[in-house]
Design a protein around this motif. Structure first.
Motif, PDB file in Angstrom:
ATOM      1  N   VAL A  64       0.808  -1.322  -0.048  1.00  9.44           N
ATOM      2  CA  VAL A  64      -0.090  -0.207  -0.224  1.00  9.44           C
ATOM      3  C   VAL A  64       0.870   1.126  -0.012  1.00  9.44           C
ATOM      4  O   VAL A  64       0.411   2.425  -0.280  1.00  9.44           O
ATOM      5  CB  VAL A  64      -0.870  -0.022   1.216  1.00  9.44           C
ATOM      6  CG1 VAL A  64      -1.704  -1.249   1.184  1.00  9.44           C
ATOM      7  CG2 VAL A  64      -0.244   0.173   2.657  1.00  9.44           C
ATOM      8  N   GLN A  65       2.280   1.151   0.120  1.00  8.55           N
ATOM      9  CA  GLN A  65       3.232   2.320   0.241  1.00  8.55           C
ATOM     10  C   GLN A  65       2.823   3.010  -1.199  1.00  8.55           C
ATOM     11  O   GLN A  65       2.875   2.737  -2.408  1.00  8.55           O
ATOM     12  CB  GLN A  65       4.444   1.912   0.295  1.00  8.55           C
ATOM     13  CG  GLN A  65       5.553   2.833   0.291  1.00  8.55           C
ATOM     14  CD  GLN A  65       5.673   3.396   1.561  1.00  8.55           C
ATOM     15  OE1 GLN A  65       5.644   2.619   2.574  1.00  8.55           O
ATOM     16  NE2 GLN A  65       5.647   4.583   1.639  1.00  8.55           N
ATOM     17  N   GLY A  66       2.671   4.374  -0.795  1.00  4.11           N
ATOM     18  CA  GLY A  66       2.419   5.320  -1.931  1.00  4.11           C
ATOM     19  C   GLY A  66       1.141   5.526  -2.388  1.00  4.11           C
ATOM     20  O   GLY A  66       0.585   6.363  -3.133  1.00  4.11           O
ATOM     21  N   ARG A  67       0.173   4.588  -2.047  1.00  2.22           N
ATOM     22  CA  ARG A  67      -1.319   4.675  -2.364  1.00  2.22           C
ATOM     23  C   ARG A  67      -2.063   5.237  -1.141  1.00  2.22           C
ATOM     24  O   ARG A  67      -3.107   5.932  -1.052  1.00  2.22           O
ATOM     25  CB  ARG A  67      -1.633   3.440  -2.730  1.00  2.22           C
ATOM     26  CG  ARG A  67      -1.038   2.964  -4.187  1.00  2.22           C
ATOM     27  CD  ARG A  67      -1.685   1.795  -4.496  1.00  2.22           C
ATOM     28  NE  ARG A  67      -1.577   0.676  -3.802  1.00  2.22           N
ATOM     29  CZ  ARG A  67      -2.835  -0.079  -3.539  1.00  2.22           C
ATOM     30  NH1 ARG A  67      -4.161   0.419  -3.886  1.00  2.22           N
ATOM     31  NH2 ARG A  67      -2.517  -1.331  -2.589  1.00  2.22           N
ATOM     32  N   PHE A  68      -1.517   4.549   0.239  1.00  2.74           N
ATOM     33  CA  PHE A  68      -2.483   4.898   1.430  1.00  2.74           C
ATOM     34  C   PHE A  68      -1.786   5.832   2.277  1.00  2.74           C
ATOM     35  O   PHE A  68      -0.583   5.678   2.410  1.00  2.74           O
ATOM     36  CB  PHE A  68      -2.773   3.521   2.132  1.00  2.74           C
ATOM     37  CG  PHE A  68      -3.708   2.370   1.690  1.00  2.74           C
ATOM     38  CD1 PHE A  68      -4.176   2.691   0.191  1.00  2.74           C
ATOM     39  CD2 PHE A  68      -4.105   1.334   2.233  1.00  2.74           C
ATOM     40  CE1 PHE A  68      -4.923   1.724  -0.486  1.00  2.74           C
ATOM     41  CE2 PHE A  68      -4.836   0.365   1.823  1.00  2.74           C
ATOM     42  CZ  PHE A  68      -5.185   0.611   0.326  1.00  2.74           C
ATOM     43  N   THR A  69      -2.429   6.526   3.167  1.00  4.10           N
ATOM     44  CA  THR A  69      -1.860   7.707   4.097  1.00  4.10           C
ATOM     45  C   THR A  69      -2.730   7.341   5.348  1.00  4.10           C
ATOM     46  O   THR A  69      -3.778   7.470   5.399  1.00  4.10           O
ATOM     47  CB  THR A  69      -1.951   8.866   3.528  1.00  4.10           C
ATOM     48  OG1 THR A  69      -1.383   9.046   2.416  1.00  4.10           O
ATOM     49  CG2 THR A  69      -1.285   9.854   4.660  1.00  4.10           C
ATOM     50  N   ILE A  70      -1.916   7.203   6.299  1.00  4.17           N
ATOM     51  CA  ILE A  70      -2.385   6.927   7.878  1.00  4.17           C
ATOM     52  C   ILE A  70      -2.106   8.317   8.392  1.00  4.17           C
ATOM     53  O   ILE A  70      -1.214   9.115   8.347  1.00  4.17           O
ATOM     54  CB  ILE A  70      -1.900   5.891   8.527  1.00  4.17           C
ATOM     55  CG1 ILE A  70      -2.719   5.621   9.874  1.00  4.17           C
ATOM     56  CG2 ILE A  70      -0.548   6.064   8.936  1.00  4.17           C
ATOM     57  CD1 ILE A  70      -2.595   4.520  10.630  1.00  4.17           C
ATOM     58  N   SER A  71      -3.271   8.781   8.918  1.00  2.43           N
ATOM     59  CA  SER A  71      -3.195   9.950   9.914  1.00  2.43           C
ATOM     60  C   SER A  71      -3.957   9.901  11.202  1.00  2.43           C
ATOM     61  O   SER A  71      -4.783   9.243  11.242  1.00  2.43           O
ATOM     62  CB  SER A  71      -3.394  11.380   8.886  1.00  2.43           C
ATOM     63  OG  SER A  71      -4.678  11.192   8.781  1.00  2.43           O
ATOM     64  N   ARG A  72      -3.877  10.954  11.950  1.00  2.00           N
ATOM     65  CA  ARG A  72      -4.476  10.844  13.298  1.00  2.00           C
ATOM     66  C   ARG A  72      -4.903  12.431  13.717  1.00  2.00           C
ATOM     67  O   ARG A  72      -3.902  13.260  13.507  1.00  2.00           O
ATOM     68  CB  ARG A  72      -3.870  10.295  14.455  1.00  2.00           C
ATOM     69  CG  ARG A  72      -2.582  10.618  14.822  1.00  2.00           C
ATOM     70  CD  ARG A  72      -2.023   9.627  15.891  1.00  2.00           C
ATOM     71  NE  ARG A  72      -2.669   9.444  16.955  1.00  2.00           N
ATOM     72  CZ  ARG A  72      -2.589   8.147  17.758  1.00  2.00           C
ATOM     73  NH1 ARG A  72      -1.939   7.523  17.351  1.00  2.00           N
ATOM     74  NH2 ARG A  72      -3.404   8.163  18.620  1.00  2.00           N
ATOM     75  N   ASP A  73      -5.872  12.475  14.480  1.00  2.00           N
ATOM     76  CA  ASP A  73      -6.360  13.925  14.982  1.00  2.00           C
ATOM     77  C   ASP A  73      -6.602  13.513  16.601  1.00  2.00           C
ATOM     78  O   ASP A  73      -7.578  13.030  16.765  1.00  2.00           O
ATOM     79  CB  ASP A  73      -7.352  14.484  14.346  1.00  2.00           C
ATOM     80  CG  ASP A  73      -7.743  15.713  14.602  1.00  2.00           C
ATOM     81  OD1 ASP A  73      -8.684  16.648  14.092  1.00  2.00           O
ATOM     82  OD2 ASP A  73      -7.462  16.044  15.868  1.00  2.00           O
ATOM     83  N   ASN A  74      -5.557  13.807  17.586  1.00  2.34           N
ATOM     84  CA  ASN A  74      -5.899  13.264  18.618  1.00  2.34           C
ATOM     85  C   ASN A  74      -6.681  14.272  19.501  1.00  2.34           C
ATOM     86  O   ASN A  74      -7.604  13.880  20.296  1.00  2.34           O
ATOM     87  CB  ASN A  74      -4.529  13.523  19.437  1.00  2.34           C
ATOM     88  CG  ASN A  74      -3.525  12.448  19.145  1.00  2.34           C
ATOM     89  OD1 ASN A  74      -4.172  11.211  18.657  1.00  2.34           O
ATOM     90  ND2 ASN A  74      -2.299  12.474  19.384  1.00  2.34           N
ATOM     91  N   ALA A  75      -7.074  15.617  18.972  1.00  2.00           N
ATOM     92  CA  ALA A  75      -7.987  16.373  19.495  1.00  2.00           C
ATOM     93  C   ALA A  75      -9.385  15.806  19.232  1.00  2.00           C
ATOM     94  O   ALA A  75     -10.612  15.798  20.197  1.00  2.00           O
ATOM     95  CB  ALA A  75      -7.932  17.600  18.868  1.00  2.00           C
ATOM     96  N   LYS A  76      -9.571  14.997  18.240  1.00  3.74           N
ATOM     97  CA  LYS A  76     -10.885  14.305  17.909  1.00  3.74           C
ATOM     98  C   LYS A  76     -10.974  12.891  18.218  1.00  3.74           C
ATOM     99  O   LYS A  76     -11.669  12.192  17.993  1.00  3.74           O
ATOM    100  CB  LYS A  76     -11.152  14.469  16.210  1.00  3.74           C
ATOM    101  CG  LYS A  76     -11.533  16.033  16.023  1.00  3.74           C
ATOM    102  CD  LYS A  76     -11.848  15.992  14.419  1.00  3.74           C
ATOM    103  CE  LYS A  76     -12.145  17.272  14.022  1.00  3.74           C
ATOM    104  NZ  LYS A  76     -12.496  17.728  12.600  1.00  3.74           N
ATOM    105  N   SER A  77      -9.751  12.481  18.625  1.00  2.00           N
ATOM    106  CA  SER A  77      -9.568  10.973  19.005  1.00  2.00           C
ATOM    107  C   SER A  77      -9.773  10.164  17.881  1.00  2.00           C
ATOM    108  O   SER A  77     -10.552   9.174  17.900  1.00  2.00           O
ATOM    109  CB  SER A  77     -10.380  10.452  20.179  1.00  2.00           C
ATOM    110  OG  SER A  77     -10.094  11.065  21.558  1.00  2.00           O
TER     111      SER A  77
END
Length: 123
Positions: A64-77
């Motif tokens: 999935v490298q280059g096609r998927f992106t993981i991210s997080r918003d800790n303020a929104k959990s």
């Protein structure tokens, strides 16, 4: 204790995009490493991506490298998985998981799991 609920799955044509969300409740989410895994019938759960508690470190499966992106918003959990250029082989149930500690690609080291969301990519 952390409760995880995934959403955002669905049916998409090859080449399309989806964004999965994982909403967390319970313990302080910002302290937890989070990962995405996927599973198809008859196969073991497969690592997709993981992100450190602060969001500074990410790791991806080669597939999935280059096609998927993981991210997080800790303020929104909430943790996200942006999936672009989807292929039929990406079809699976996608699970969000969390653990207290360092990032890892090993599913058995994650303590908390969501119920999963189905992603189907048609050719």
């Amino acid at each position: 204790q952390v409760q995880l609920v995934e959403s955002g799955g669905g049916l998409v044509q090859a080449g399309g995009s989806l964004r999965l969300s994982c909403a967390a409740s319970g313990q302080t989410f910002r302290n937890y490493v989070t990962g995405w895994f996927r599973q198809t019938p008859g196969k073991e759960r497969e690592f997709v991506a993981t992100i450190s508690s602060g969001g500074g470190t990410t790791t991806y499966a080669d597939s999935v490298q280059g096609r998927f992106t993981i991210s997080r918003d800790n303020a929104k959990s909430t943790v996200y998985l942006q999936m672009n250029n989807l292929m039929p082989e990406d079809t699976a149930v996608y699970y969000c998981a969390a653990r207290f500690g360092t990032t890892t690609v090993t599913p058995t080291l994650y303590n908390y799991w969501g119920q999963g969301t189905q992603v189907t990519v048609s050719s």
